[in-house]
Design a protein around this motif. Structure first.
Motif, short mmCIF file in Angstrom:
data_model
loop_
_atom_site.label_atom_id
_atom_site.label_comp_id
_atom_site.label_asym_id
_atom_site.label_seq_id
_atom_site.Cartn_x
_atom_site.Cartn_y
_atom_site.Cartn_z
N GLU A 1 -4.91 11.26 -0.91
CA GLU A 1 -4.96 12.68 -1.26
C GLU A 1 -3.57 13.31 -1.29
N PRO B 1 -3.43 25.37 0.81
CA PRO B 1 -4.00 25.29 -0.54
C PRO B 1 -2.94 24.93 -1.58
N TYR C 1 -3.08 20.11 6.43
CA TYR C 1 -4.43 19.85 5.97
C TYR C 1 -5.00 21.05 5.21
N PRO D 1 -6.60 9.75 10.19
CA PRO D 1 -5.95 10.28 8.99
C PRO D 1 -5.06 11.49 9.25
N MET D 2 -5.19 12.14 10.41
CA MET D 2 -4.39 13.33 10.65
C MET D 2 -3.02 12.99 11.25
N TYR E 1 0.83 -1.19 0.00
CA TYR E 1 0.00 0.00 0.00
C TYR E 1 0.87 1.25 0.00
N ASN E 2 0.23 2.36 -0.34
CA ASN E 2 0.94 3.63 -0.32
C ASN E 2 1.37 3.99 1.10
N VAL E 3 2.53 4.57 1.22
CA VAL E 3 2.97 5.03 2.53
C VAL E 3 3.39 6.48 2.42
N SER E 4 3.05 7.27 3.41
CA SER E 4 3.59 8.62 3.51
C SER E 4 3.38 9.05 4.95
N ALA E 5 4.08 10.11 5.32
CA ALA E 5 3.91 10.60 6.69
C ALA E 5 2.56 11.29 6.80
N SER E 6 2.00 11.32 8.02
CA SER E 6 0.71 11.96 8.22
C SER E 6 0.86 13.48 8.06
N PRO E 7 -0.17 14.24 7.85
CA PRO E 7 -1.55 13.81 7.70
C PRO E 7 -1.84 13.23 6.32
N HIS E 8 -2.89 12.41 6.29
CA HIS E 8 -3.19 11.71 5.05
C HIS E 8 -4.37 12.30 4.31
N VAL E 9 -4.95 13.36 4.86
CA VAL E 9 -6.09 13.99 4.17
C VAL E 9 -5.76 15.46 3.93
N ARG E 10 -6.40 16.00 2.92
CA ARG E 10 -6.17 17.39 2.55
C ARG E 10 -7.50 18.10 2.36
N SER E 11 -7.52 19.38 2.64
CA SER E 11 -8.74 20.15 2.43
C SER E 11 -8.96 20.31 0.92
N LYS E 12 -10.17 20.69 0.57
CA LYS E 12 -10.49 20.79 -0.86
C LYS E 12 -9.95 22.07 -1.49
N ASP E 13 -9.68 23.07 -0.66
CA ASP E 13 -9.20 24.34 -1.22
C ASP E 13 -7.81 24.18 -1.82
N SER E 14 -7.60 24.83 -2.94
CA SER E 14 -6.26 24.84 -3.52
C SER E 14 -5.98 26.25 -4.00
#
Lengths: 324, 440
Positions: free
Chosen positions: B358, B417, B414, B331-332, A5-18
């Motif tokens: 993500e 942007p 998180y 996830p954080m 599986y993919n591995v990376s350091a946390s956090p693993h989620v991102r906000s939708k804003d870019s």
């Protein structure tokens, strides 16, 4: 189950804003003021806005292509610069000057310093000041309905502090209401206070900008004008100063430019205060009736210093100091 | 209900609906059990069993290897197969005791025997907790008996039970609050008996109204205990933000909660204290939420420690082929696992199967200095500047702008942007600073 599986350091989620969604929101917020400009100045304004937008995007594209960099025209930031620059030009400006300004904004102010996020002054304002110095006459001649006319701010300044604000405006065929709605001479984007406020409200609702810079800027500027404007506590004078010129456009759209404003909360407050005082000084004691652009680019240069002195105390250290 | 809170923070997608209404199910291991000797902060435990030894449920298999260390107990009965290095959640190979499960679950003598905590002295209670191998189960794994032994017991004003569970997707603490509130109250009463001047607060985020209701009902008769409602915001459950929200006191990285007169324990830790002291059951199980969009059947499980995550996931119905990333924890702050054949430890809280990576999907772009990282940082740092030092490997500059105050909550990353990898860089830099400090 033996697949990796993919591995990376946390956090693993991102906000939708870019960056892209933020810049797109800024473009949307600029539209009411652009439309107001087109409504007041018709075809001329539309052409200028189109020219600066296209020229900015093209400059960025060609430069990045030639320098073999990643093409970033898709992030809307060049479009924001293009629109802002167009909004800072008088509608009667020759289009080749608009193109020159766009090239200056993107090439010199933005890309040569390292591209998005690296420029130390607002590209659109840098270009405006460059054009101001190079083509002073063309940059300061304003027409409304085909008749060349001075801006209400210039009229007020020339009338001096003894004249009544309302009378001066009426004698020149305008009123506070016209200034608020935008039916006055001036640059394309700063003409309608109402349209700018609508765009600013959108920015606040979408949380693109925070209150610190605009509120401190406009607040301190108001106080300064009431104290030193020479009209005493004249509300009409203050309203005219607020609606006229580039103050609102500058306070909501250009002083709040992320790249060239402080990143810390207290820094933003200091930045806003500096802007208010400087704009006041330029308007009251300066040679021109305007002062927003110079105030903003001057304060842009102060940003590193402001950030240095407003570094926040980390959590848990503030109290420690108090008890000592 | 307006909850107490802190400045900064963010609101990631909660994802708790997947598992929050599913009761905790017991799960029975079939394969071999792996007990790493390092499941806590501090010195590794020393194994006291040899290959070939027969052990029982609840039997101590490793003893504390120092002051800041704790015991480890077996969760099954069976034979010690070997002691060797095994892969753990963090990716490190750690000495582990491997036990072949005889599936009989023969319990050690005295297991589950009722005990009255009031008849025990403070030292006996702390010894009980140490023998039970209890550590902070919120994730850090600090040995609880050390936490409960501050310099001055009388200087502790608050005992906080951390039921914030601010990590998205996690519902294990929530389920425990609903299913065994008596044990939480019981554990808290045991801890309060150590600190004569302390008030007990059970801190719960306001997105868990049912839990708040249940516990408020329970504390009605308790004089020293009340429920503190917190605003739902990440990272509300971090020790420093929790103390601030609940008591208005502040601590920094150089202080312990005890310096602010506080002791903070996770929900599951408090339950474990209750079980250890009042029922003589050591810490041999963990509540794990198996969840995420990739999990076929999200569920909360009571898992014996030492069981492989792989087996937990298999018994939970597996994950679908869209799963690209599996995380131990939330996830954080959780750890991504490239191989899920690693043991559930005392600090495990969830197995999260994500169908979207993500982080990998989004390339970092130029920083536009929007300042969102600054406004969300619960430690009031300037992550944007910390990153520029970290990227230049300028440890000195990083420390100077208080980079070591960061506790890697991930809020800045998180919200960024430009999708910059702030926390990831901070982790590296912080490790490197800590290493060089250790060398000096």
């Amino acid at each position: 189950m033996s697949n990796l599986y993919n591995v990376s350091a946390s956090p693993h989620v991102r906000s939708k804003d870019s960056t892209k969604t933020i810049m797109r929101d800024v473009v949307i917020a600029l539209l009411p003021a652009c439309l107001a400009g087109i409504w007041v100045f018709k075809m001329e304004a539309l052409l200028v806005l189109l020219t600066t937008s296209v020229a900015c995007l093209l400059t960025e594209y060609i430069y990045e292509r030639l320098m073999k960099k990643k093409i970033t025209t898709g992030d809307y930031s060049a479009l924001v610069t293009g629109l802002l620059l167009g909004m800072n030009l008088p509608p009667s400006i020759p289009l080749w000057i608009a193109v020159l300004g766009s090239v200056f904004a993107i090439l010199v102010v933005k890309q040569l310093f390292g591209g998005l996020g690296q420029n130390f002054m607002n590209p659109a304002l840098g270009a405006r000041c460059f054009l101001m110095i190079s083509f002073t006459g063309r940059m300061t001649s304003f027409t409304l309905d085909g008749v060349s006319s001075a801006t209400p701010l210039a009229v007020l300044k020339n009338a001096g502090s003894s004249a009544s604000v309302m009378d001066t405006l009426t004698q020149n065929g305008t009123s506070l209401l016209n200034m608020f709605l935008g039916n006055i001479g001036g640059t394309i984007g700063e003409t309608s206070a109402l349209a700018i406020l609508i765009g600013a409200a959108y920015l606040f609702i979408r949380r693109i900008i925070s209150w610190e810079i605009p509120v401190c800027y406009i607040g301190v500027f108001s106080v300064f004008m009431l104290l030193f404007g020479g009209h005493g506590l004249d509300g009409m004078y203050l309203l005219a100063e607020l609606c006229g010129g580039g103050l609102l456009l500058g306070a909501f759209f250009m002083a709040t430019d992320y790249v060239t404003s402080p990143i810390t909360k207290n820094g933003k407050i200091v930045f806003g205060i500096c802007l208010g005082i400087l704009t006041g000084i330029f308007r009251v004691y300066g040679g021109s009736a305007e002062g927003v652009s110079y105030a903003i680019i001057f304060c842009n240069l102060l940003v590193p210093l402001i950030e240095k002195v407003t570094m926040p105390k980390p959590f848990g250290y503030v109290k420690e100091k108090k008890t000592k | 209900m307006k909850g107490a809170t802190f400045k900064g923070g963010t609101h990631p997608f909660e994802g708790k609906d997947l598992s929050k209404d599913l009761p905790v199910k017991k799960i029975v291991p079939t394969g071999e059990m792996v007990y790493p000797v390092s499941q806590h902060i501090g010195a590794p435990a020393q194994p006291i069993v040899k290959p070939g030894d027969h052990v029982l449920v609840g039997q101590t298999i490793a003893e504390a290897g120092g002051f800041v260390s704790t015991d480890i107990c077996s969760s099954v009965s069976g034979t010690v197969k070997k002691i060797e290095k095994r892969l753990t959640v963090s990716g490190a190979m750690v000495d582990s005791i491997i036990i072949e499960n005889d599936k009989e679950y023969t319990k050690i003598e005295g297991f589950g025997e009722k005990r009255e905590y009031r008849s025990l002295s403070k030292e006996e209670i702390r010894e009980c907790i140490k023998k039970a191998g209890i550590v902070g189960m919120g994730g850090a794994g600090f040995p609880t008996h050390v936490k409960l032994a501050p310099k001055d017991d009388n200087a502790i004003d608050y005992v906080l039970v951390n039921g914030a569970e601010c990590e998205p997707y996690l519902t294990s603490d929530y389920r425990m609050m609903l299913e065994c509130p008596e044990e939480i109250i019981g554990g808290l009463k045991v801890i309060l008996s150590l600190f004569p001047n302390a008030k007990g607060y059970i801190c719960i985020e306001d997105n868990k109204p049912e839990a708040i209701k249940v516990l408020e009902q329970q504390v009605l008769k308790e004089e020293r205990i009340s429920v503190k409602v917190l605003k739902t915001k990440y990272p509300q459950g971090a020790e420093r933000t929790l103390i601030y929200a609940a008591t208005g006191r502040m601590i920094n990285s150089k202080m312990l909660p005890a310096d602010a007169g506080c002791v903070v324990n996770n929900i599951d830790t408090v339950i474990s204290v209750y079980k250890a002291v009042c029922q003589n059951i050591p810490l041999i199980r963990r509540i794990v939420t198996v969840t995420g969009e990739g999990a076929n059947h999200p569920q909360n499980f009571e898992v014996p420690t030492g069981m492989s995550y792989k087996e937990v996931l298999e018994q939970a119905g597996g994950c679908n082929e869209k799963t690209v990333k599996i995380i131990s924890g939330g996830p954080m702050m959780g750890m991504a696992l490239y191989d899920i054949d690693v043991p559930v430890m005392k600090t495990s809280s969830a197995l999260l199967c994500l169908t979207k990576d993500e982080v990998a999907e989004q390339e970092p772009t130029a920083c536009i200095r929007c300042g969102r990282c600054v406004s969300v940082c619960p430690s009031k740092l300037v992550p944007q500047m910390m990153l520029s030092y970290a990227e230049k490997f300028d440890n000195e500059g990083f420390v100077k702008i208080n980079g070591m105050e960061c506790y890697e909550c991930g809020s800045c990353t998180y919200v960024c942007p430009a999708k910059r990898r702030l926390t990831q860089s901070f982790k590296q830099t912080r490790r490197s600073v800590m290493d060089s400090r250790r060398k000096q």
